[in-house]
Design an enzyme around this catalytic site. Structure first.
Site, PDB file in Angstrom:
ATOM      1  N   GLU A 167      65.652  36.327  53.082  1.00 28.28           N
ATOM      2  CA  GLU A 167      65.868  37.165  54.258  1.00 28.28           C
ATOM      3  C   GLU A 167      65.205  38.540  54.198  1.00 28.28           C
ATOM      4  O   GLU A 167      65.865  39.575  54.041  1.00 28.28           O
ATOM      5  CB  GLU A 167      67.365  37.312  54.535  1.00 28.28           C
ATOM      6  CG  GLU A 167      68.062  35.970  54.698  1.00 28.28           C
ATOM      7  CD  GLU A 167      69.469  36.077  55.288  1.00 28.28           C
ATOM      8  OE1 GLU A 167      70.014  37.186  55.326  1.00 28.28           O
ATOM      9  OE2 GLU A 167      70.004  35.045  55.728  1.00 28.28           O
ATOM     10  N   GLU A 356      70.201  28.158  55.444  1.00 28.37           N
ATOM     11  CA  GLU A 356      71.568  28.662  55.569  1.00 28.37           C
ATOM     12  C   GLU A 356      72.043  28.488  56.994  1.00 28.37           C
ATOM     13  O   GLU A 356      71.321  28.832  57.932  1.00 28.37           O
ATOM     14  CB  GLU A 356      71.668  30.171  55.254  1.00 28.37           C
ATOM     15  CG  GLU A 356      71.688  30.515  53.804  1.00 28.37           C
ATOM     16  CD  GLU A 356      71.802  32.028  53.561  1.00 28.37           C
ATOM     17  OE1 GLU A 356      72.432  32.739  54.368  1.00 28.37           O
ATOM     18  OE2 GLU A 356      71.249  32.471  52.542  1.00 28.37           O
TER      19      GLU A 356
HETATM   20  C1  FCB Z   1      73.147  35.693  55.088  1.00 25.81           C
HETATM   21  C2  FCB Z   1      73.015  35.941  53.603  1.00 25.81           C
HETATM   22  C3  FCB Z   1      74.133  35.376  52.790  1.00 25.81           C
HETATM   23  C4  FCB Z   1      75.460  35.529  53.479  1.00 25.81           C
HETATM   24  C5  FCB Z   1      75.384  35.005  54.881  1.00 25.81           C
HETATM   25  C6  FCB Z   1      76.678  35.063  55.626  1.00 25.81           C
HETATM   26  O1  FCB Z   1      72.467  36.674  55.795  1.00 25.81           O
HETATM   27  O2  FCB Z   1      71.821  35.396  53.127  1.00 25.81           O
HETATM   28  O3  FCB Z   1      74.109  35.998  51.530  1.00 25.81           O
HETATM   29  O4  FCB Z   1      75.867  36.838  53.423  1.00 25.81           O
HETATM   30  O5  FCB Z   1      74.428  35.735  55.589  1.00 25.81           O
END
Ligand code: FCB
Length: 445
Positions: A167, A356
């Site tokens: 990210e 994610e």
């Molecule tokens: C993302 C992150 C992870 C977690 C989720 C909810 O942005 O990569 O570490 O905090 O959000």
């Protein structure tokens, strides 16, 4: 659960994701201090000033945690290696205990049939490097390359896939412009430099891993689906620029080797001289694109009237306990955009992993069980969004749920529970939630 493995293409990878600082227990095992320890030690930054010193104690319980991942029927496990655990000072002498830990962790995944998906940086910058300017200092690309060689020299022969950075928007903008994550800066020049250096570090680390003979290397960007908060032209302009900073800057840098003109017009004066010469390194080919997606964002101009001052609109969709609106359509659309961003070879498609996706939800432990129907519904709707993207032609190869365990949710401490497995932070007992059992059935079916 409405969907099962059979609904997805053959060979589709299901996984869960975690990150080092959020679960390991950073105070143990000889890890060095990080800028998250410093950020959390500053009153006002983190709820109750909580930090990752103990977290889920995964360092000592990783066998149990991987048993849970494998027991769910997952194919892969996405983890991160902590820079400060591998090199406590960020450079120089490695910590043998840290290297041993990741060595055993990877072997433990393989022993359970879980494919290791490694990320090299999930936000815990060694304090010693923060002292030198951290992401503001161009040398970070070299420091990161050295760290990459050290850790991947040890485990790179066994990881299935790897990406350097988790990210980049969060590392750069959220942490150096909005001040909400470590190092907590609110500084446009720092933000612009971090936006460039984080991508340069991605490129350098990718080179190092290729040099080590590694394959299956990707990039992981996070995306919000941006919409104007209302029908005014001002909101539409603000939304376009916000999208430029959040989404287009990083996609365009990595996949096309250029930065978007509208963002550059505001930030170029703050970039390091000669930044153009880095674009080739930044945009070298990767084998897959990773997308982290949680929500949409409604954007309007902020009170000052400055173009980089954004206000957030209030939507009418159901929200998670993070206050994030649930908007699965945005995932379909972002997958399509990332597919298209890979314009290098017209007509070619890039393999995509959703690296994610998940939600924080309340859900307490009652008589040994945690009911989290909201999470089951969230996952169902986002799986459906993935299926739709595949129908539309995107080459989606896998879906990783954030997260395996309840963990340290950064500035929000231990309050926000994203896990498929509940963690009692006093006793550290793990209890699979209803969503865990639902997935287990879906993956077996
Ligand atoms: C993302 C992150 C992870 C977690 C989720 C909810 O942005 O990569 O570490 O905090 O959000």
């Amino acid at each position: 659960m409405k969907y099962s493995r059979a609904d997805f293409p053959k060979g589709f990878t299901f996984g869960a994701a975690t990150s080092a600082y959020q679960i390991e227990g950073h105070a143990q095992g000889g890890a060095g201090r990080t800028h998250w320890d410093d950020f959390a030690a500053t009153p006002g930054n983190v709820v109750r000033m909580e930090n990752g010193a103990r977290a889920c104690d995964h360092l000592n319980r990783f066998e149990e945690d991987l048993d849970l991942a494998a027991g769910m029927g997952l194919d892969a496990y996405r983890f991160s290696t902590s820079w400060a655990r591998v090199m406590p000072e960020g450079r120089g002498t490695p910590n043998p205990e840290g290297l041993d830990f990741y060595d055993r962790l990877v072997d433990a995944m393989l022993a359970r049939g879980l494919k290791p998906f490694a990320t090299l940086y999930h936000w815990e910058l060694p304090s010693a490097l923060a002292d030198l300017g951290g992401w503001r200092n161009r040398d970070i690309a070299d420091w990161f390359a050295e760290y990459t060689r050290t850790i991947m020299g040890r485990i790179g022969d066994r990881v299935h896939a790897a990406a350097p950075i988790n990210e980049p928007w969060c590392i750069a903008w959220l942490s150096h412009f909005l001040g909400q994550h470590a190092p907590g800066l609110r500084d446009i020049r720092a933000a612009a430099r971090a936006m460039h250096h984080v991508l340069l570090a991605h490129g350098r680390a990718t080179q190092v891993m290729r040099d080590l003979g590694m394959t299956n290397l990707g990039a992981i960007t996070n995306h919000e689906y941006v919409l104007p908060a209302d029908s005014t032209e001002a909101a539409s302009k603000a939304a376009t620029l916000y999208d430029g900073i959040y989404n287009r800057w990083f996609l365009s840098g990595i996949y096309s080797g250029s930065y978007p003109e509208d963002v550059l017009a505001l930030l170029e004066q703050h970039l390091p001289a000669g930044w153009q010469d880095d674009m080739k390194t930044i945009s070298q080919p990767v084998d897959w694109a990773g997308i982290n997606y949680y929500t949409r964002k409604l954007v309007a101009p902020g009170p000052s009237g400055h173009p980089l001052d954004f206000a957030e609109g209030v939507g009418d969709l159901p929200q998670t306990t993070m206050g994030w609106e649930i908007y699965p359509e945005g995932l379909t659309r972002m997958i399509a955009r990332v597919s298209q961003a890979y314009a290098r070879n017209p007509g070619a498609s890039i393999p995509i992993y959703v690296t994610e996706n998940g939600m924080s939800a309340a859900g307490s432990l009652t008589a040994g069980a945690v009911e989290d129907p909201q999470r089951i519904a969230y996952l169902e709707r986002h799986m459906e969004a993935v299926l739709r993207a595949i129908e539309e032609g995107a080459d989606v190869r896998g879906y990783f749920i954030w997260s395996l365990l309840d963990n340290y949710e950064w500035a929000l401490g231990y309050d926000k529970r994203f896990g498929l497995v509940h963690v009692d932070f006093d006793t550290l007992t793990r209890t699979p939630k209803a969503s865990y059992h639902a997935l287990k059935r879906a993956l077996a079916g």
